[in-house]
Design an enzyme around this catalytic site. Structure first.
Site, PDB file in Angstrom:
ATOM      1  N   ASP A  74      61.016  74.350  21.114  1.00  0.00           N
ATOM      2  CA  ASP A  74      60.891  75.057  19.844  1.00  0.00           C
ATOM      3  C   ASP A  74      62.250  75.064  19.138  1.00  0.00           C
ATOM      4  O   ASP A  74      63.255  75.478  19.734  1.00  0.00           O
ATOM      5  CB  ASP A  74      60.438  76.493  20.168  1.00  0.00           C
ATOM      6  N   THR A 144      58.722  70.089  -0.409  1.00  0.00           N
ATOM      7  CA  THR A 144      57.420  70.008  -1.062  1.00  0.00           C
ATOM      8  C   THR A 144      57.562  70.123  -2.576  1.00  0.00           C
ATOM      9  O   THR A 144      58.439  70.839  -3.077  1.00  0.00           O
ATOM     10  CB  THR A 144      56.472  71.106  -0.521  1.00  0.00           C
ATOM     11  N   SER A 179      53.345  80.164  -2.686  1.00  0.00           N
ATOM     12  CA  SER A 179      52.853  80.831  -1.472  1.00  0.00           C
ATOM     13  C   SER A 179      54.051  81.176  -0.595  1.00  0.00           C
ATOM     14  O   SER A 179      55.157  80.668  -0.808  1.00  0.00           O
ATOM     15  CB  SER A 179      51.917  79.908  -0.680  1.00  0.00           C
ATOM     16  N   TYR A 181      54.477  80.164   2.360  1.00  0.00           N
ATOM     17  CA  TYR A 181      54.902  78.890   2.967  1.00  0.00           C
ATOM     18  C   TYR A 181      55.821  78.117   2.023  1.00  0.00           C
ATOM     19  O   TYR A 181      56.899  77.653   2.416  1.00  0.00           O
ATOM     20  CB  TYR A 181      53.667  78.048   3.330  1.00  0.00           C
ATOM     21  N   HIS A 182      55.399  77.961   0.760  1.00  0.00           N
ATOM     22  CA  HIS A 182      56.220  77.188  -0.180  1.00  0.00           C
ATOM     23  C   HIS A 182      57.591  77.848  -0.359  1.00  0.00           C
ATOM     24  O   HIS A 182      58.603  77.163  -0.551  1.00  0.00           O
ATOM     25  CB  HIS A 182      55.498  77.050  -1.525  1.00  0.00           C
ATOM     26  N   LYS A 185      60.217  76.691   2.079  1.00  0.00           N
ATOM     27  CA  LYS A 185      60.802  75.383   1.757  1.00  0.00           C
ATOM     28  C   LYS A 185      61.920  75.549   0.723  1.00  0.00           C
ATOM     29  O   LYS A 185      62.893  74.801   0.728  1.00  0.00           O
ATOM     30  CB  LYS A 185      59.725  74.443   1.223  1.00  0.00           C
ATOM     31  N   VAL A 254      35.788  72.981  -5.349  1.00  0.00           N
ATOM     32  CA  VAL A 254      36.774  73.016  -6.441  1.00  0.00           C
ATOM     33  C   VAL A 254      37.081  74.486  -6.717  1.00  0.00           C
ATOM     34  O   VAL A 254      36.183  75.252  -7.087  1.00  0.00           O
ATOM     35  CB  VAL A 254      36.190  72.337  -7.706  1.00  0.00           C
ATOM     36  N   TYR A 255      38.339  74.868  -6.504  1.00  0.00           N
ATOM     37  CA  TYR A 255      38.700  76.275  -6.704  1.00  0.00           C
ATOM     38  C   TYR A 255      38.909  76.551  -8.198  1.00  0.00           C
ATOM     39  O   TYR A 255      39.717  75.882  -8.859  1.00  0.00           O
ATOM     40  CB  TYR A 255      40.008  76.615  -5.968  1.00  0.00           C
ATOM     41  N   GLU A 328      46.836  81.266  -8.759  1.00  0.00           N
ATOM     42  CA  GLU A 328      47.553  80.090  -9.257  1.00  0.00           C
ATOM     43  C   GLU A 328      47.076  79.800 -10.675  1.00  0.00           C
ATOM     44  O   GLU A 328      46.003  80.247 -11.070  1.00  0.00           O
ATOM     45  CB  GLU A 328      47.287  78.873  -8.355  1.00  0.00           C
TER      46      GLU A 328
HETATM   47  N1  USQ Z   1      42.207  73.110  -3.783  1.00  0.00           N
HETATM   48  C1  USQ Z   1      40.889  73.160  -4.199  1.00  0.00           C
HETATM   49  N2  USQ Z   1      39.937  73.077  -3.231  1.00  0.00           N
HETATM   50  C2  USQ Z   1      40.221  72.919  -1.916  1.00  0.00           C
HETATM   51  C3  USQ Z   1      41.568  72.852  -1.510  1.00  0.00           C
HETATM   52  C4  USQ Z   1      42.525  72.963  -2.477  1.00  0.00           C
HETATM   53  O1  USQ Z   1      40.574  73.283  -5.394  1.00  0.00           O
HETATM   54  O2  USQ Z   1      39.292  72.857  -1.121  1.00  0.00           O
HETATM   55  C5  USQ Z   1      43.272  73.182  -4.791  1.00  0.00           C
HETATM   56  C6  USQ Z   1      44.266  74.309  -4.552  1.00  0.00           C
HETATM   57  O3  USQ Z   1      43.834  75.524  -5.132  1.00  0.00           O
HETATM   58  C7  USQ Z   1      45.526  73.743  -5.180  1.00  0.00           C
HETATM   59  C8  USQ Z   1      45.400  72.230  -4.957  1.00  0.00           C
HETATM   60  O4  USQ Z   1      44.033  71.984  -4.679  1.00  0.00           O
HETATM   61  O5  USQ Z   1      45.529  73.993  -6.553  1.00  0.00           O
HETATM   62  C9  USQ Z   1      46.225  71.692  -3.793  1.00  0.00           C
HETATM   63  O6  USQ Z   1      45.896  72.423  -2.631  1.00  0.00           O
HETATM   64  P1  USQ Z   1      46.087  71.797  -1.150  1.00  0.00           P
HETATM   65  O7  USQ Z   1      45.504  72.772  -0.185  1.00  0.00           O
HETATM   66  O8  USQ Z   1      45.609  70.397  -1.092  1.00  0.00           O
HETATM   67  O9  USQ Z   1      47.675  71.702  -1.060  1.00  0.00           O
HETATM   68  P2  USQ Z   1      48.782  72.835  -0.879  1.00  0.00           P
HETATM   69  O10 USQ Z   1      48.240  74.142  -0.463  1.00  0.00           O
HETATM   70  O11 USQ Z   1      49.622  72.804  -2.115  1.00  0.00           O
HETATM   71  O12 USQ Z   1      49.627  72.289   0.359  1.00  0.00           O
HETATM   72  C10 USQ Z   1      49.634  70.911   0.770  1.00  0.00           C
HETATM   73  C11 USQ Z   1      50.179  70.850   2.181  1.00  0.00           C
HETATM   74  C12 USQ Z   1      51.621  71.351   2.180  1.00  0.00           C
HETATM   75  C13 USQ Z   1      52.435  70.564   1.181  1.00  0.00           C
HETATM   76  C14 USQ Z   1      51.794  70.614  -0.199  1.00  0.00           C
HETATM   77  C15 USQ Z   1      52.448  69.715  -1.207  1.00  0.00           C
HETATM   78  O13 USQ Z   1      49.369  71.633   3.051  1.00  0.00           O
HETATM   79  O14 USQ Z   1      52.162  71.209   3.496  1.00  0.00           O
HETATM   80  O15 USQ Z   1      53.738  71.112   1.089  1.00  0.00           O
HETATM   81  O16 USQ Z   1      50.428  70.151  -0.091  1.00  0.00           O
HETATM   82  S1  USQ Z   1      52.367  70.426  -2.816  1.00  0.00           S
HETATM   83  O17 USQ Z   1      51.001  70.762  -3.137  1.00  0.00           O
HETATM   84  O18 USQ Z   1      52.900  69.468  -3.742  1.00  0.00           O
HETATM   85  O19 USQ Z   1      53.158  71.649  -2.762  1.00  0.00           O
END
Ligand code: USQ
Length: 402
Positions: A74, A144, A179, A181-182, A185, A254-255, A328
Protein backbone atom coordinates in the site's frame (compact mmCIF):
# COMPACT_ATOMS: atom_id res chain seq x y z
CA UNK A 1 14.04 1.74 -19.09
CA UNK A 2 13.08 0.68 -15.53
CA UNK A 3 9.36 1.48 -15.21
CA UNK A 4 7.36 1.19 -12.01
CA UNK A 5 3.61 0.97 -12.52
CA UNK A 6 1.59 1.90 -9.45
CA UNK A 7 -1.87 0.33 -9.60
CA UNK A 8 -0.58 -2.36 -11.98
CA UNK A 9 -3.49 -4.75 -11.31
CA UNK A 10 -6.10 -2.21 -12.50
CA UNK A 11 -8.14 -1.47 -15.64
CA UNK A 12 -5.35 0.64 -17.13
CA UNK A 13 -2.38 -0.48 -15.02
CA UNK A 14 -2.31 -4.09 -16.19
CA UNK A 15 -2.55 -3.28 -19.95
CA UNK A 16 0.14 -0.61 -19.44
CA UNK A 17 2.45 -3.13 -17.75
CA UNK A 18 2.13 -5.57 -20.67
CA UNK A 19 2.51 -2.75 -23.22
CA UNK A 20 5.84 -1.56 -21.78
CA UNK A 21 7.08 -5.10 -21.14
CA UNK A 22 6.36 -6.05 -24.77
CA UNK A 23 8.51 -3.10 -25.87
CA UNK A 24 11.53 -4.34 -23.92
CA UNK A 25 11.32 -2.21 -20.76
CA UNK A 26 12.00 -3.63 -17.30
CA UNK A 27 8.60 -3.44 -15.63
CA UNK A 28 7.59 -3.82 -11.98
CA UNK A 29 4.03 -3.40 -10.80
CA UNK A 30 2.67 -2.41 -7.42
CA UNK A 31 -0.85 -2.98 -6.15
CA UNK A 32 -2.78 -3.26 -2.89
CA UNK A 33 -5.81 -4.93 -4.58
CA UNK A 34 -7.92 -1.94 -3.52
CA UNK A 35 -10.22 -2.22 -6.53
CA UNK A 36 -10.81 -5.94 -5.97
CA UNK A 37 -11.58 -5.19 -2.29
CA UNK A 38 -13.94 -2.29 -3.07
CA UNK A 39 -15.89 -4.56 -5.43
CA UNK A 40 -16.27 -7.07 -2.58
CA UNK A 41 -17.55 -4.25 -0.37
CA UNK A 42 -20.12 -3.10 -2.97
CA UNK A 43 -21.21 -6.61 -4.07
CA UNK A 44 -20.09 -5.92 -7.64
CA UNK A 45 -17.44 -7.37 -9.97
CA UNK A 46 -15.62 -6.99 -13.25
CA UNK A 47 -17.58 -8.18 -16.28
CA UNK A 48 -14.46 -9.90 -17.57
CA UNK A 49 -13.24 -12.83 -15.46
CA UNK A 50 -9.84 -11.42 -14.51
CA UNK A 51 -7.12 -13.72 -13.22
CA UNK A 52 -5.09 -13.17 -10.07
CA UNK A 53 -2.07 -10.93 -10.53
CA UNK A 54 0.23 -13.91 -10.04
CA UNK A 55 -1.52 -15.91 -12.75
CA UNK A 56 -1.49 -12.87 -15.06
CA UNK A 57 2.29 -12.46 -14.88
CA UNK A 58 2.79 -16.21 -15.31
CA UNK A 59 0.60 -16.26 -18.44
CA UNK A 60 2.40 -13.16 -19.72
CA UNK A 61 5.72 -15.00 -19.31
CA UNK A 62 4.31 -18.00 -21.25
CA UNK A 63 2.98 -15.82 -24.05
CA UNK A 64 5.76 -13.23 -24.38
CA UNK A 65 8.79 -14.79 -22.69
CA UNK A 66 9.08 -11.64 -20.57
CA UNK A 67 9.05 -11.06 -16.81
CA UNK A 68 6.96 -8.52 -14.91
CA UNK A 69 7.89 -8.15 -11.22
CA UNK A 70 5.05 -7.87 -8.68
CA UNK A 71 5.08 -5.99 -5.37
CA UNK A 72 1.99 -6.21 -3.18
CA UNK A 73 1.61 -3.31 -0.79
CA UNK A 74 0.00 0.00 0.00
CA UNK A 75 1.46 3.36 -1.04
CA UNK A 76 0.09 4.89 2.17
CA UNK A 77 2.63 2.69 4.02
CA UNK A 78 5.84 4.77 3.98
CA UNK A 79 8.10 1.83 4.87
CA UNK A 80 6.77 -0.17 1.91
CA UNK A 81 6.89 2.72 -0.57
CA UNK A 82 10.33 4.01 0.37
CA UNK A 83 11.85 0.49 0.29
CA UNK A 84 10.36 -0.09 -3.14
CA UNK A 85 11.96 3.03 -4.62
CA UNK A 86 15.27 2.31 -2.90
CA UNK A 87 15.44 -1.22 -4.31
CA UNK A 88 13.90 -0.93 -7.78
CA UNK A 89 15.40 2.50 -8.64
CA UNK A 90 12.71 3.37 -11.22
CA UNK A 91 13.53 5.75 -14.06
CA UNK A 92 9.83 6.35 -14.76
CA UNK A 93 6.94 5.98 -12.35
CA UNK A 94 3.49 5.62 -13.93
CA UNK A 95 1.05 6.42 -11.15
CA UNK A 96 -2.45 4.92 -11.50
CA UNK A 97 -2.45 3.66 -7.90
CA UNK A 98 -5.49 5.51 -6.58
CA UNK A 99 -9.19 5.20 -5.78
CA UNK A 100 -10.70 6.23 -9.16
CA UNK A 101 -14.44 6.58 -8.60
CA UNK A 102 -16.42 9.80 -8.19
CA UNK A 103 -19.61 8.03 -6.95
CA UNK A 104 -17.70 5.85 -4.43
CA UNK A 105 -16.11 8.97 -2.96
CA UNK A 106 -19.57 10.54 -2.53
CA UNK A 107 -21.21 7.68 -0.55
CA UNK A 108 -20.67 9.23 2.88
CA UNK A 109 -18.07 10.81 5.17
CA UNK A 110 -16.11 7.57 5.57
CA UNK A 111 -15.75 7.02 1.84
CA UNK A 112 -14.80 10.66 1.24
CA UNK A 113 -12.16 10.61 3.98
CA UNK A 114 -10.83 7.25 2.81
CA UNK A 115 -10.52 8.57 -0.75
CA UNK A 116 -8.55 11.58 0.45
CA UNK A 117 -6.29 9.54 2.73
CA UNK A 118 -5.60 6.90 0.14
CA UNK A 119 -5.01 9.19 -2.83
CA UNK A 120 -3.35 12.24 -1.29
CA UNK A 121 -1.12 10.46 1.25
CA UNK A 122 -0.14 7.71 -1.22
CA UNK A 123 0.88 10.36 -3.75
CA UNK A 124 2.83 12.31 -1.11
CA UNK A 125 4.76 9.17 -0.22
CA UNK A 126 5.61 8.67 -3.89
CA UNK A 127 6.94 12.25 -4.10
CA UNK A 128 9.03 11.89 -0.94
CA UNK A 129 10.40 8.50 -2.05
CA UNK A 130 11.32 9.95 -5.45
CA UNK A 131 13.11 12.86 -3.83
CA UNK A 132 15.02 10.62 -1.45
CA UNK A 133 16.00 7.71 -3.71
CA UNK A 134 15.41 8.58 -7.40
CA UNK A 135 15.44 12.40 -7.77
CA UNK A 136 16.08 12.20 -11.53
CA UNK A 137 13.16 9.87 -12.20
CA UNK A 138 10.11 11.10 -14.12
CA UNK A 139 6.66 10.86 -12.57
CA UNK A 140 3.84 10.24 -15.07
CA UNK A 141 0.79 10.88 -12.93
CA UNK A 142 -2.76 10.07 -13.97
CA UNK A 143 -4.79 13.14 -13.24
CA UNK A 144 -8.22 13.86 -14.66
CA UNK A 145 -9.99 16.34 -16.92
CA UNK A 146 -12.51 16.52 -14.10
CA UNK A 147 -10.07 18.70 -12.16
CA UNK A 148 -11.12 21.64 -14.35
CA UNK A 149 -14.87 21.05 -14.12
CA UNK A 150 -16.95 22.87 -16.71
CA UNK A 151 -15.96 26.56 -16.67
CA UNK A 152 -17.64 28.95 -19.10
CA UNK A 153 -14.32 29.55 -20.91
CA UNK A 154 -11.98 27.39 -23.00
CA UNK A 155 -9.93 24.95 -20.91
CA UNK A 156 -6.19 25.25 -21.51
CA UNK A 157 -3.58 22.55 -20.92
CA UNK A 158 -2.72 23.11 -17.30
CA UNK A 159 -1.87 26.81 -17.31
CA UNK A 160 -3.64 30.07 -18.07
CA UNK A 161 -2.01 33.34 -19.15
CA UNK A 162 -3.54 35.96 -16.89
CA UNK A 163 -3.40 39.76 -17.01
CA UNK A 164 -4.48 41.39 -13.76
CA UNK A 165 -4.18 45.06 -12.79
CA UNK A 166 -1.65 45.62 -15.56
CA UNK A 167 0.61 42.67 -14.66
CA UNK A 168 0.89 39.30 -16.43
CA UNK A 169 1.63 35.77 -15.25
CA UNK A 170 1.17 32.15 -16.34
CA UNK A 171 -0.72 30.43 -13.54
CA UNK A 172 -2.28 27.00 -12.97
CA UNK A 173 -5.68 26.85 -14.68
CA UNK A 174 -8.49 27.32 -12.10
CA UNK A 175 -10.01 24.09 -10.79
CA UNK A 176 -13.72 23.38 -10.21
CA UNK A 177 -13.82 19.61 -9.50
CA UNK A 178 -17.17 17.86 -9.29
CA UNK A 179 -16.67 15.19 -6.60
CA UNK A 180 -14.59 14.33 -3.54
CA UNK A 181 -12.58 11.99 -5.78
CA UNK A 182 -11.88 14.70 -8.37
CA UNK A 183 -10.83 17.00 -5.51
CA UNK A 184 -8.10 14.55 -4.49
CA UNK A 185 -6.60 14.83 -7.98
CA UNK A 186 -6.54 18.62 -7.62
CA UNK A 187 -4.71 18.29 -4.31
CA UNK A 188 -2.23 15.89 -5.96
CA UNK A 189 -1.58 18.35 -8.79
CA UNK A 190 -0.78 21.09 -6.27
CA UNK A 191 1.53 18.79 -4.31
CA UNK A 192 3.35 17.64 -7.43
CA UNK A 193 3.70 21.18 -8.75
CA UNK A 194 5.16 22.20 -5.38
CA UNK A 195 7.87 19.50 -5.36
CA UNK A 196 8.84 20.30 -8.94
CA UNK A 197 9.25 23.98 -8.00
CA UNK A 198 10.97 23.37 -4.66
CA UNK A 199 12.94 20.12 -5.08
CA UNK A 200 13.43 20.21 -8.84
CA UNK A 201 11.62 16.89 -9.46
CA UNK A 202 10.22 16.22 -12.94
CA UNK A 203 6.57 15.30 -13.55
CA UNK A 204 3.87 15.06 -16.17
CA UNK A 205 0.25 15.32 -15.03
CA UNK A 206 -1.95 13.54 -17.55
CA UNK A 207 -5.37 15.08 -17.18
CA UNK A 208 -7.22 12.17 -18.66
CA UNK A 209 -10.79 12.14 -19.92
CA UNK A 210 -13.22 9.24 -19.58
CA UNK A 211 -11.70 5.99 -20.91
CA UNK A 212 -13.65 3.31 -22.81
CA UNK A 213 -12.82 -0.04 -24.38
CA UNK A 214 -11.68 -3.53 -23.41
CA UNK A 215 -9.13 -4.90 -25.84
CA UNK A 216 -5.48 -4.00 -26.26
CA UNK A 217 -3.01 -5.76 -28.56
CA UNK A 218 -1.24 -7.54 -25.70
CA UNK A 219 -4.45 -8.65 -23.93
CA UNK A 220 -5.72 -10.13 -27.18
CA UNK A 221 -2.82 -12.62 -27.19
CA UNK A 222 -4.61 -14.76 -24.59
CA UNK A 223 -8.03 -14.35 -22.92
CA UNK A 224 -6.39 -14.96 -19.53
CA UNK A 225 -4.63 -11.60 -19.98
CA UNK A 226 -7.86 -9.59 -20.38
CA UNK A 227 -8.16 -6.49 -18.22
CA UNK A 228 -11.01 -5.77 -15.85
CA UNK A 229 -14.17 -4.16 -17.26
CA UNK A 230 -16.45 -2.38 -14.80
CA UNK A 231 -20.02 -1.38 -15.54
CA UNK A 232 -21.50 -0.86 -12.06
CA UNK A 233 -22.55 2.58 -10.82
CA UNK A 234 -19.27 3.22 -8.99
CA UNK A 235 -16.51 1.96 -11.22
CA UNK A 236 -18.00 1.82 -14.72
CA UNK A 237 -17.55 4.81 -17.02
CA UNK A 238 -20.40 6.12 -19.18
CA UNK A 239 -19.75 4.46 -22.56
CA UNK A 240 -18.67 1.12 -21.05
CA UNK A 241 -21.83 1.14 -18.91
CA UNK A 242 -24.10 1.96 -21.86
CA UNK A 243 -22.70 -0.98 -23.87
CA UNK A 244 -23.43 -3.41 -21.01
CA UNK A 245 -26.91 -1.93 -20.51
CA UNK A 246 -27.63 -2.40 -24.21
CA UNK A 247 -26.70 -6.09 -24.04
CA UNK A 248 -28.67 -6.81 -20.87
CA UNK A 249 -31.78 -4.80 -21.81
CA UNK A 250 -31.72 -2.00 -19.24
CA UNK A 251 -32.78 1.40 -20.70
CA UNK A 252 -29.55 3.38 -21.17
CA UNK A 253 -28.95 5.42 -18.02
CA UNK A 254 -28.69 8.99 -19.31
CA UNK A 255 -28.51 11.13 -16.18
CA UNK A 256 -30.71 14.24 -16.40
CA UNK A 257 -30.82 16.11 -19.71
CA UNK A 258 -27.79 14.26 -21.12
CA UNK A 259 -25.98 17.33 -22.40
CA UNK A 260 -23.08 16.86 -19.96
CA UNK A 261 -20.02 16.95 -22.20
CA UNK A 262 -16.65 15.38 -21.42
CA UNK A 263 -13.45 14.40 -23.20
CA UNK A 264 -13.20 10.68 -24.06
CA UNK A 265 -10.47 8.33 -25.23
CA UNK A 266 -9.98 4.70 -26.18
CA UNK A 267 -8.00 2.51 -23.76
CA UNK A 268 -5.39 1.95 -26.52
CA UNK A 269 -4.79 5.70 -26.64
CA UNK A 270 -4.22 5.80 -22.87
CA UNK A 271 -1.31 3.41 -23.43
CA UNK A 272 0.06 5.43 -26.35
CA UNK A 273 -0.19 8.70 -24.36
CA UNK A 274 1.56 7.24 -21.32
CA UNK A 275 4.30 5.94 -23.61
CA UNK A 276 4.71 9.33 -25.33
CA UNK A 277 5.00 11.06 -21.94
CA UNK A 278 7.51 8.44 -20.76
CA UNK A 279 9.75 8.62 -23.83
CA UNK A 280 9.66 12.44 -23.83
CA UNK A 281 10.14 13.25 -20.13
CA UNK A 282 9.60 16.58 -18.44
CA UNK A 283 12.72 18.59 -17.65
CA UNK A 284 14.10 18.74 -14.10
CA UNK A 285 11.92 21.16 -12.13
CA UNK A 286 9.15 21.07 -14.75
CA UNK A 287 5.53 20.31 -13.87
CA UNK A 288 4.10 19.55 -17.30
CA UNK A 289 0.37 19.12 -17.89
CA UNK A 290 -1.22 17.34 -20.86
CA UNK A 291 -4.95 17.10 -21.45
CA UNK A 292 -5.35 13.45 -22.39
CA UNK A 293 -8.44 12.79 -24.48
CA UNK A 294 -9.13 12.56 -28.18
CA UNK A 295 -12.78 13.56 -28.70
CA UNK A 296 -15.57 15.37 -26.88
CA UNK A 297 -19.07 13.92 -26.58
CA UNK A 298 -22.20 14.60 -24.64
CA UNK A 299 -23.79 11.70 -22.74
CA UNK A 300 -26.63 11.93 -25.28
CA UNK A 301 -24.15 11.47 -28.15
CA UNK A 302 -22.84 8.30 -26.50
CA UNK A 303 -26.33 6.90 -25.96
CA UNK A 304 -27.13 7.43 -29.65
CA UNK A 305 -23.91 5.72 -30.83
CA UNK A 306 -24.47 2.73 -28.52
CA UNK A 307 -28.15 2.40 -29.43
CA UNK A 308 -27.30 2.27 -33.15
CA UNK A 309 -24.41 -0.18 -32.74
CA UNK A 310 -26.39 -2.49 -30.45
CA UNK A 311 -29.38 -2.50 -32.78
CA UNK A 312 -27.04 -3.63 -35.57
CA UNK A 313 -26.22 -6.62 -33.29
CA UNK A 314 -29.93 -7.36 -32.86
CA UNK A 315 -30.39 -5.84 -29.38
CA UNK A 316 -33.47 -3.59 -29.13
CA UNK A 317 -32.20 -0.68 -27.03
CA UNK A 318 -34.29 1.77 -25.04
CA UNK A 319 -32.83 5.09 -23.88
CA UNK A 320 -34.11 6.90 -20.81
CA UNK A 321 -33.55 10.10 -18.91
CA UNK A 322 -33.05 9.22 -15.24
CA UNK A 323 -33.21 11.51 -12.26
CA UNK A 324 -29.58 12.74 -12.05
CA UNK A 325 -27.92 11.28 -8.94
CA UNK A 326 -25.08 13.81 -9.28
CA UNK A 327 -25.04 17.53 -8.73
CA UNK A 328 -23.56 18.72 -12.01
CA UNK A 329 -24.28 21.12 -14.87
CA UNK A 330 -26.50 19.40 -17.44
CA UNK A 331 -26.06 22.15 -20.06
CA UNK A 332 -22.76 23.94 -20.29
CA UNK A 333 -20.03 25.30 -22.52
CA UNK A 334 -17.14 22.86 -23.05
CA UNK A 335 -14.07 23.38 -25.20
CA UNK A 336 -10.89 21.84 -23.86
CA UNK A 337 -7.53 22.11 -25.61
CA UNK A 338 -5.69 18.83 -26.22
CA UNK A 339 -2.87 19.41 -28.68
CA UNK A 340 0.28 18.58 -26.71
CA UNK A 341 0.03 14.79 -27.06
CA UNK A 342 -0.94 15.14 -30.74
CA UNK A 343 2.18 17.29 -31.19
CA UNK A 344 4.25 14.44 -29.71
CA UNK A 345 2.80 12.11 -32.35
CA UNK A 346 -0.39 10.58 -30.91
CA UNK A 347 -2.55 8.93 -33.61
CA UNK A 348 -5.99 8.62 -32.01
CA UNK A 349 -8.32 5.63 -32.29
CA UNK A 350 -11.57 7.54 -32.76
CA UNK A 351 -14.97 6.28 -31.65
CA UNK A 352 -16.76 4.54 -34.51
CA UNK A 353 -19.85 2.39 -34.93
CA UNK A 354 -17.54 -0.55 -35.70
CA UNK A 355 -15.57 -0.06 -32.49
CA UNK A 356 -18.71 0.07 -30.35
CA UNK A 357 -20.07 -2.99 -32.17
CA UNK A 358 -16.86 -4.88 -31.38
CA UNK A 359 -17.16 -3.89 -27.71
CA UNK A 360 -20.75 -5.07 -27.65
CA UNK A 361 -19.71 -8.41 -29.15
CA UNK A 362 -17.05 -8.82 -26.47
CA UNK A 363 -19.54 -7.94 -23.70
CA UNK A 364 -22.02 -10.50 -25.08
CA UNK A 365 -19.28 -13.14 -24.56
CA UNK A 366 -19.53 -12.53 -20.79
CA UNK A 367 -23.25 -11.65 -20.61
CA UNK A 368 -23.97 -14.30 -17.97
CA UNK A 369 -21.70 -12.51 -15.50
CA UNK A 370 -23.61 -9.21 -15.53
CA UNK A 371 -24.99 -8.27 -12.09
CA UNK A 372 -28.02 -6.29 -13.23
CA UNK A 373 -28.86 -4.89 -9.79
CA UNK A 374 -25.54 -2.97 -9.77
CA UNK A 375 -26.32 -0.79 -12.79
CA UNK A 376 -28.99 1.80 -11.94
CA UNK A 377 -27.41 4.22 -9.44
CA UNK A 378 -28.25 4.62 -5.78
CA UNK A 379 -25.41 6.92 -4.69
CA UNK A 380 -26.57 10.54 -4.65
CA UNK A 381 -24.30 13.59 -4.47
CA UNK A 382 -26.70 15.27 -2.03
CA UNK A 383 -26.89 12.14 0.15
CA UNK A 384 -30.70 11.87 -0.06
CA UNK A 385 -32.82 8.69 -0.41
CA UNK A 386 -29.98 6.44 0.69
CA UNK A 387 -29.96 3.07 -1.06
CA UNK A 388 -32.96 3.80 -3.30
CA UNK A 389 -32.42 3.51 -7.06
CA UNK A 390 -32.91 6.70 -9.08
CA UNK A 391 -36.13 6.73 -11.11
CA UNK A 392 -36.62 6.99 -14.84
CA UNK A 393 -38.08 10.41 -15.69
CA UNK A 394 -38.78 9.75 -19.33
CA UNK A 395 -38.11 7.09 -21.96
CA UNK A 396 -37.13 8.47 -25.35
CA UNK A 397 -36.68 7.10 -28.87
CA UNK A 398 -33.18 8.46 -28.80
CA UNK A 399 -31.70 11.46 -27.02
CA UNK A 400 -31.18 14.23 -29.55
CA UNK A 401 -27.62 15.51 -29.24
CA UNK A 402 -26.93 19.21 -29.60
N1 USQ B 1 -23.23 9.52 -16.76
C1 USQ B 1 -24.50 9.23 -17.21
N2 USQ B 1 -24.92 7.94 -17.06
C2 USQ B 1 -24.16 6.96 -16.53
C3 USQ B 1 -22.85 7.27 -16.09
C4 USQ B 1 -22.44 8.57 -16.22
O1 USQ B 1 -25.24 10.09 -17.72
O2 USQ B 1 -24.63 5.84 -16.44
C5 USQ B 1 -22.72 10.89 -16.91
C6 USQ B 1 -22.27 11.52 -15.60
O3 USQ B 1 -23.34 12.15 -14.92
C7 USQ B 1 -21.20 12.49 -16.08
C8 USQ B 1 -20.60 11.79 -17.31
O4 USQ B 1 -21.55 10.82 -17.71
O5 USQ B 1 -21.79 13.69 -16.49
C9 USQ B 1 -19.27 11.08 -17.05
O6 USQ B 1 -19.44 10.19 -15.97
P1 USQ B 1 -18.50 8.89 -15.79
O7 USQ B 1 -19.05 8.10 -14.65
O8 USQ B 1 -18.30 8.18 -17.08
O9 USQ B 1 -17.10 9.57 -15.46
P2 USQ B 1 -16.57 10.30 -14.15
O10 USQ B 1 -17.42 10.09 -12.96
O11 USQ B 1 -16.29 11.72 -14.55
O12 USQ B 1 -15.20 9.54 -13.86
C10 USQ B 1 -14.48 8.80 -14.86
C11 USQ B 1 -13.50 7.90 -14.14
C12 USQ B 1 -12.49 8.76 -13.38
C13 USQ B 1 -11.84 9.74 -14.32
C14 USQ B 1 -12.89 10.56 -15.05
C15 USQ B 1 -12.32 11.44 -16.13
O13 USQ B 1 -14.19 7.02 -13.26
O14 USQ B 1 -11.52 7.90 -12.77
O15 USQ B 1 -11.00 10.62 -13.59
O16 USQ B 1 -13.80 9.66 -15.72
S1 USQ B 1 -13.25 12.93 -16.27
O17 USQ B 1 -14.65 12.62 -16.45
O18 USQ B 1 -12.74 13.66 -17.40
O19 USQ B 1 -13.07 13.64 -15.02
Amino acid sequence: MRILILGGDGYLGWPTAMYFSQRGHEVAIVDSFLRRRMHMERGTDSLTPIRSIHERVQVWKEVSGKDIAVHIGDLTDWTFTSQLFKEFQPETIVHYGQMPSAPYSMIDVNHAVFTHQNNVIGNLHVLYAMNEYTPNAHLVKLGTMGEYGQPNIDIEEGYLDVEHNGRKDRLPFPKLPGSMYHLTKVHDSHNIHFVCRVWGLRATDLNQGVVYGIDTDEAKLDDRLITRFDYDESFGTALNRFCVQAVVGIPLTVYGKGNQTRGYLNIRDTLACVELATLNPAAAGEFRVFNQFTEQFSVADLATVVQKAAQAHGYPVEVAHYENPRVEKEEHYYNAKHTKLLDLGLKPHLLSDELVETMIGRIAQYKDRIITSAIVPRIRWNGGDKGKKVEIIEKVEHVPSK
